[in-house]
Design a protein around this motif. Structure first.
Motif, PDB file in Angstrom:
ATOM      1  N   LEU A  26      13.500  56.419  14.413  1.00 50.36           N
ATOM      2  CA  LEU A  26      12.954  57.253  13.353  1.00 50.36           C
ATOM      3  C   LEU A  26      11.427  57.189  13.268  1.00 50.36           C
ATOM      4  O   LEU A  26      10.786  58.210  13.009  1.00 50.36           O
ATOM      5  CB  LEU A  26      13.580  56.845  12.009  1.00 50.36           C
ATOM      6  N   ALA A  27      10.840  56.019  13.458  1.00 51.97           N
ATOM      7  CA  ALA A  27       9.384  55.931  13.374  1.00 51.97           C
ATOM      8  C   ALA A  27       8.733  56.775  14.460  1.00 51.97           C
ATOM      9  O   ALA A  27       7.757  57.506  14.213  1.00 51.97           O
ATOM     10  CB  ALA A  27       8.933  54.474  13.488  1.00 51.97           C
ATOM     11  N   GLU A  39       9.210  60.488  13.605  1.00 49.76           N
ATOM     12  CA  GLU A  39       8.272  60.973  12.593  1.00 49.76           C
ATOM     13  C   GLU A  39       6.903  61.257  13.219  1.00 49.76           C
ATOM     14  O   GLU A  39       6.273  62.281  12.931  1.00 49.76           O
ATOM     15  CB  GLU A  39       8.122  59.943  11.473  1.00 49.76           C
ATOM     16  N   ARG A  89      14.379  58.097   6.548  1.00 51.53           N
ATOM     17  CA  ARG A  89      13.477  56.953   6.355  1.00 51.53           C
ATOM     18  C   ARG A  89      13.282  56.653   4.865  1.00 51.53           C
ATOM     19  O   ARG A  89      12.382  55.902   4.491  1.00 51.53           O
ATOM     20  CB  ARG A  89      12.126  57.220   7.023  1.00 51.53           C
TER      21      ARG A  89
END
Length: 504
Positions: A415-416, A419, A446
């Motif tokens: 997810l990081a 993003e 998140r």
């Protein structure tokens, strides 16, 4: 809309703006009434009511011209504004320049469009923190003499300290009543001077502009016409030393195609670098498809179908001449063949291996890489994500590749990274609805509920601005009306989560 076509309420406003455009390169604003209000406010300070007399005064009194520019542009600035830019200098640009130039090199930095001085003073403090001491030259220029006078005075209000990064300035500020006075040890490291970026007077030894290691030219190019942007971009390139870095603002136009600058895509946007002659980034390896099983042997092609030889055409009598008529319209040139069409057809058949190999057989480019990666994603998503990251590094301004990377990373739960990729797409293509939609899904997972709601709202507004049956770019054929409803429902669900029971 051209300057002549603009709906000015009085032709005098058009003449005044034409003079500003000629002298400062400003583009026509989208809101003509707002520009007229700005001109009227600047005129009121002179006591003149005649637009032609005011235009004459603009040409003879620099302070009057300064006042008008202040009305037509936004001099928004504060210490360490957009801290990501300064973090990029600290962690990437300065270490690389130190390796290239050596530890004793005096760093040359230029704040182009410095306004009231917060930006160049922030740059000076950063260099001091990084141990450059007196081995620095910080140049600061602006077209507004009033702004330069303010900058040299170096007295600021608390409003200039409103960002988190501005806390780094406090050791160098002394409070006097409600004002903050900058310490001489910072002030003496910055050289201020007047410079009109739209004029061909720089780089030059006389201006002191040239051989720069770092240039900040942020939120300036947005005001220029396309021709002015092209000219300024070339001069910014010429003002950089080999290996130097240029930082523009998040709203500034891309400089790709205007100057031979190398784009460096970061988590916050694009930085630019002037590479030394003959130096190009090391080519990355092509996407790896080793994880795919070998293709089965192709079947033997059937015998070609033979058509009978047609009979000869009959001899026609000569035509009867008629009066000359208007020549027929020029034929429309045929569209070049889509070399990726066979790969796309293989994708539609679900033949992922064939699609990947057909795409790879074409000339290296973002479109062929995207088709190949989409095919690979159906077989090995991890390998596809790796191939996508590699291709995006070779084509840093290709929004389609970055969007594909964000989707792949989201599917893999990274997810990081997802993003970061999604935000890069939004920076490259702010009106790409699916990028905002993907960013919303990432932020929701998140637990950034407010950020996700904002992203879904942006996607909803972009889709709602299109006819409902319009295919949304990069959405695999989804229609604007359908995606607008999806974004709308997601936004409402999140906003409901953020409200208290009493508010419901």
């Amino acid at each position: 809309m051209s300057l002549e076509q603009a709906p000015w309420s009085h032709p005098g406003y058009g003449l005044v703006f034409a003079y500003v455009q000629q002298r400062a390169g400003l583009q026509l604003p989208t809101c003509i009434p707002a520009a007229e209000e700005g001109i009227a406010r600047a005129m009121a300070r002179t006591g003149l009511e005649d637009l032609r007399l005011y235009q004459s005064l603009l040409a003879s009194d620099p302070s009057v011209f300064d006042a008008l520019l202040n009305e037509l542009t936004i001099g928004e600035t504060y210490f360490f504004r957009t801290h990501e830019h300064f973090d990029f200098l600290r962690h990437q640009a300065l270490p690389e320049l130190r390796r290239m130039r050596g530890p004793e090199h005096a760093m040359r930095v230029w704040s182009a469009g410095c306004s009231s001085g917060e930006e160049p003073y922030s740059l000076a403090v950063l260099l001091m923190e990084e141990g450059y001491g007196h081995r620095m030259e910080v140049h600061a220029t602006d077209i507004s003499r009033a702004a330069l006078a303010h900058a040299q005075q170096a007295h600021y209000s608390a409003w200039s300290l409103r960002s988190t990064g501005a806390e780094r300035m406090r050791p160098f500020l002394r409070q006097e009543d409600k004002r903050y006075v900058l310490a001489p040890e910072v002030r003496q490291r910055v050289r201020f001077q007047y410079l009109n970026l739209a004029l061909d007077t720089w780089p030059s030894p006389e201006s002191g502009i040239g051989g720069m290691d770092i240039i900040f030219c942020r939120n300036v190019l947005i005001y220029f016409t396309r021709d002015t942007i092209a000219a300024v971009a070339r001069r910014l390139y010429e003002s950089l030393a080999d290996g130097g870095f240029l930082i523009t603002g998040p709203s500034d136009p891309s400089l790709s195609g205007f100057a031979p600058l190398e784009p460096l895509l970061t988590g916050w946007g694009v930085a630019w670098q002037r590479l030394a002659p003959g130096v190009r980034p090391a080519p990355a390896a092509p996407p790896s498809f080793a994880s795919l099983p070998p293709l089965p042997p192709l079947p033997v092609a059937p015998a070609p179908v033979r058509f009978p030889t047609p009979p000869p055409l009959p001899v026609l009598p000569p035509p009867v001449l008629s009066p000359p008529t208007a020549p027929p319209p020029a034929p429309v040139p045929p569209r070049p063949p889509d070399r990726l069409e066979p790969a796309r057809q293989a994708m539609e058949r679900g033949d992922w291996q064939d699609a990947a190999q057909l795409a790879r057989a074409q000339a290296d480019g973002p479109e062929s890489a995207e088709v190949a990666i989409r095919a690979l994603a159906n077989v090995n998503p991890e390998a596809a994500a790796a191939a996508c990251a590699e291709a995006a590094s070779r084509f840093p301004l290709a929004a389609g590749l970055r969007y594909l990377e964000a989707v792949l990373l989201l599917g893999l739960g990274r997810l990081a990274e997802a993003e970061r990729a999604a935000r890069q797409v939004v920076y490259l293509e702010p009106r790409l609805a699916v990028a905002h939609l993907t960013l919303g899904h990432v932020l929701r997972r998140r637990n950034d509920t407010a950020g996700a709601a904002r992203a879904f709202r942006s996607a909803e507004e972009l889709c709602a601005a299109l006819p409902p049956d319009t295919a949304v770019p990069l959405s695999e054929g989804e229609r604007a009306g359908s995606l607008a409803r999806v974004a709308h429902d997601e936004r409402l669900r999140l906003e409901l989560m953020m409200t208290t029971p009493e508010e419901r």
